[in-house]
Write a protein that holds these residues in place. Sequence first.
Motif, PDB file in Angstrom:
ATOM      1  N   ASP A 110      19.358  55.396  -6.667  1.00 58.05           N
ATOM      2  CA  ASP A 110      18.466  55.147  -5.546  1.00 58.05           C
ATOM      3  C   ASP A 110      18.591  56.241  -4.491  1.00 58.05           C
ATOM      4  OD1 ASP A 110      17.536  52.829  -6.720  1.00 58.05           O
ATOM      5  OD2 ASP A 110      18.964  51.531  -5.678  1.00 58.05           O
ATOM      6  N   PHE A 111      17.550  56.340  -3.675  1.00 60.98           N
ATOM      7  CA  PHE A 111      17.525  57.301  -2.574  1.00 60.98           C
ATOM      8  C   PHE A 111      16.661  56.697  -1.482  1.00 60.98           C
ATOM      9  CE2 PHE A 111      14.048  58.098  -5.424  1.00 60.98           C
ATOM     10  CZ  PHE A 111      12.970  58.355  -4.599  1.00 60.98           C
ATOM     11  N   ARG A 112      16.369  57.444  -0.439  1.00 64.86           N
ATOM     12  CA  ARG A 112      15.527  56.937   0.651  1.00 64.86           C
ATOM     13  C   ARG A 112      14.413  57.939   0.932  1.00 64.86           C
ATOM     14  NH1 ARG A 112      15.316  53.344   4.733  1.00 64.86           N
ATOM     15  NH2 ARG A 112      14.277  53.994   6.650  1.00 64.86           N
ATOM     16  N   LEU A 113      13.187  57.450   0.963  1.00 58.06           N
ATOM     17  CA  LEU A 113      12.036  58.255   1.339  1.00 58.06           C
ATOM     18  C   LEU A 113      11.539  57.747   2.690  1.00 58.06           C
ATOM     19  CD1 LEU A 113       9.875  60.388   0.742  1.00 58.06           C
ATOM     20  CD2 LEU A 113       8.594  58.640  -0.521  1.00 58.06           C
ATOM     21  N   GLU A 114      11.851  58.482   3.734  1.00 52.61           N
ATOM     22  CA  GLU A 114      11.470  58.053   5.079  1.00 52.61           C
ATOM     23  C   GLU A 114       9.954  57.928   5.197  1.00 52.61           C
ATOM     24  OE1 GLU A 114      13.222  57.104   7.539  1.00 52.61           O
ATOM     25  OE2 GLU A 114      15.265  57.774   7.090  1.00 52.61           O
ATOM     26  N   VAL A 115       9.508  56.947   5.950  1.00 55.12           N
ATOM     27  CA  VAL A 115       8.074  56.813   6.201  1.00 55.12           C
ATOM     28  C   VAL A 115       7.596  57.998   7.035  1.00 55.12           C
ATOM     29  CG1 VAL A 115       8.070  54.305   6.032  1.00 55.12           C
ATOM     30  CG2 VAL A 115       8.478  55.391   8.248  1.00 55.12           C
ATOM     31  N   THR A 116       6.342  58.327   6.875  1.00 57.26           N
ATOM     32  CA  THR A 116       5.768  59.400   7.671  1.00 57.26           C
ATOM     33  C   THR A 116       5.491  58.904   9.092  1.00 57.26           C
ATOM     34  OG1 THR A 116       3.580  58.804   6.817  1.00 57.26           O
ATOM     35  CG2 THR A 116       4.769  60.571   5.683  1.00 57.26           C
ATOM     36  N   THR A 117       5.315  59.847  10.001  1.00 53.67           N
ATOM     37  CA  THR A 117       5.135  59.491  11.413  1.00 53.67           C
ATOM     38  C   THR A 117       3.797  59.924  11.986  1.00 53.67           C
ATOM     39  OG1 THR A 117       6.153  61.539  12.217  1.00 53.67           O
ATOM     40  CG2 THR A 117       7.623  59.680  11.790  1.00 53.67           C
ATOM     41  N   GLU A 118       3.071  60.789  11.283  1.00 54.35           N
ATOM     42  CA  GLU A 118       1.826  61.327  11.823  1.00 54.35           C
ATOM     43  C   GLU A 118       0.673  61.101  10.847  1.00 54.35           C
ATOM     44  OE1 GLU A 118       1.593  62.455  14.815  1.00 54.35           O
ATOM     45  OE2 GLU A 118       3.731  62.611  15.287  1.00 54.35           O
ATOM     46  N   LEU A 119      -0.400  60.515  11.344  1.00 58.94           N
ATOM     47  CA  LEU A 119      -1.607  60.305  10.563  1.00 58.94           C
ATOM     48  C   LEU A 119      -2.673  61.296  11.004  1.00 58.94           C
ATOM     49  CD1 LEU A 119      -3.642  58.812   8.742  1.00 58.94           C
ATOM     50  CD2 LEU A 119      -3.976  57.173  10.622  1.00 58.94           C
ATOM     51  N   CYS A 120      -3.143  62.111  10.076  1.00 61.41           N
ATOM     52  CA  CYS A 120      -4.213  63.064  10.352  1.00 61.41           C
ATOM     53  C   CYS A 120      -5.465  62.628   9.607  1.00 61.41           C
ATOM     54  CB  CYS A 120      -3.805  64.477   9.912  1.00 61.41           C
ATOM     55  SG  CYS A 120      -2.389  65.152  10.819  1.00 61.41           S
ATOM     56  N   ARG A 121      -6.518  62.383  10.356  1.00 57.35           N
ATOM     57  CA  ARG A 121      -7.780  61.904   9.785  1.00 57.35           C
ATOM     58  C   ARG A 121      -8.747  63.066   9.624  1.00 57.35           C
ATOM     59  NH1 ARG A 121      -9.649  57.368  13.851  1.00 57.35           N
ATOM     60  NH2 ARG A 121     -11.461  57.411  12.443  1.00 57.35           N
ATOM     61  N   ALA A 122      -9.260  63.259   8.415  1.00 52.44           N
ATOM     62  CA  ALA A 122     -10.274  64.274   8.177  1.00 52.44           C
ATOM     63  C   ALA A 122     -11.606  63.821   8.768  1.00 52.44           C
ATOM     64  CB  ALA A 122     -10.422  64.532   6.680  1.00 52.44           C
ATOM     65  N   PRO A 123     -12.518  64.738   9.065  1.00 54.90           N
ATOM     66  CA  PRO A 123     -13.837  64.334   9.572  1.00 54.90           C
ATOM     67  C   PRO A 123     -14.504  63.337   8.632  1.00 54.90           C
ATOM     68  CG  PRO A 123     -13.546  66.700   9.812  1.00 54.90           C
ATOM     69  CD  PRO A 123     -12.368  66.215   9.022  1.00 54.90           C
ATOM     70  N   GLY A 124     -15.023  62.259   9.221  1.00 58.25           N
ATOM     71  CA  GLY A 124     -15.641  61.225   8.412  1.00 58.25           C
ATOM     72  C   GLY A 124     -14.654  60.408   7.613  1.00 58.25           C
ATOM     73  N   ASP A 125     -13.348  60.618   7.872  1.00 61.78           N
ATOM     74  CA  ASP A 125     -12.281  59.914   7.145  1.00 61.78           C
ATOM     75  C   ASP A 125     -12.446  60.057   5.638  1.00 61.78           C
ATOM     76  OD1 ASP A 125     -10.682  58.782   9.348  1.00 61.78           O
ATOM     77  OD2 ASP A 125     -12.571  57.781   9.825  1.00 61.78           O
ATOM     78  N   THR A 126     -12.822  61.265   5.222  1.00 60.61           N
ATOM     79  CA  THR A 126     -12.886  61.563   3.790  1.00 60.61           C
ATOM     80  C   THR A 126     -11.491  61.691   3.192  1.00 60.61           C
ATOM     81  OG1 THR A 126     -13.055  63.928   4.334  1.00 60.61           O
ATOM     82  CG2 THR A 126     -15.118  62.710   3.963  1.00 60.61           C
ATOM     83  N   ALA A 127     -10.488  61.861   4.034  1.00 65.43           N
ATOM     84  CA  ALA A 127      -9.100  61.896   3.571  1.00 65.43           C
ATOM     85  C   ALA A 127      -8.189  61.475   4.714  1.00 65.43           C
ATOM     86  CB  ALA A 127      -8.719  63.292   3.086  1.00 65.43           C
TER      87      ALA A 127
END
Length: 259
Positions: A110-127
């Motif tokens: 086992d290991f630990r994958l920290e959650v991300t802290t920054e959400l970047c929204r593409a124009p139109g939320d295509t990604a």
Amino acid sequence: MRLTIDDNWTAAVTGDPLRITPRFSFWDFGVSIATYANVEERGRFLLDTFGSQPWLWDTPDELHFDPAGRELVGAEFQIPGEAADAEDSALVPATPPVHPGGLRADEARDFRLEVTTELCRAPGDTALTCLRDLDVLDAPLDARIGIAPDVALLVQHGTVVGWSLTDPARYLTTGFAAPDPAPPAPATRLLLTECLDLITTPLLDKVRRRDPAALAVLRALDDSLRNQRRDRHRIDALTVKIADLMEDYADRPTERSRE
């Protein structure tokens, strides 16, 4: 390519990405890539795999591996609750292109994958791109490893620094249900953006303070969702979250009180 996660835990990139359709739960604000269809199956899945997994109150992002072949067999990611500024989001690099691939753990532990802290929204939320921190934007990415349809791990200096979901509207669903295989309606894409505008910006804090203008936005969005007739499976996935906010802050009368 070999990736590093959690300091000294490593995995090799293979040529076999997961063929599992992602599920984007707007209520939980997370993305799962797994075949389990209920809570009991998920419990067995956790017991039968190793990797970065939840434990008691610990809720990291999750990568699950099969003990026999050490191959990636599932994943769950949490989306940060507040979006980065549009100026920062615009800096998310478009290159390199996604390279489909799976992962094979170098060792079964086992290991630990920290959650991300920054959400970047593409124009139109295509990604939706979720980053470890905004410092990631200061240097190019080494690779995008497409571990499942439209889901990629972002790699920088040999380390996983985030992940992305392309076309999130397509994968909207509730609970353990599979997303609708038909393409999302144009109205669904617009309503997803309106919902994200509400819950990932300071507008949500205004709703919680019961600011009249913010509550008017919430009520209008709730009305739009309830009156949208097409693509109801995806619309229902959005409605659940907005309905909770209505109940908590907008004092919408219940069916009984209207009677």
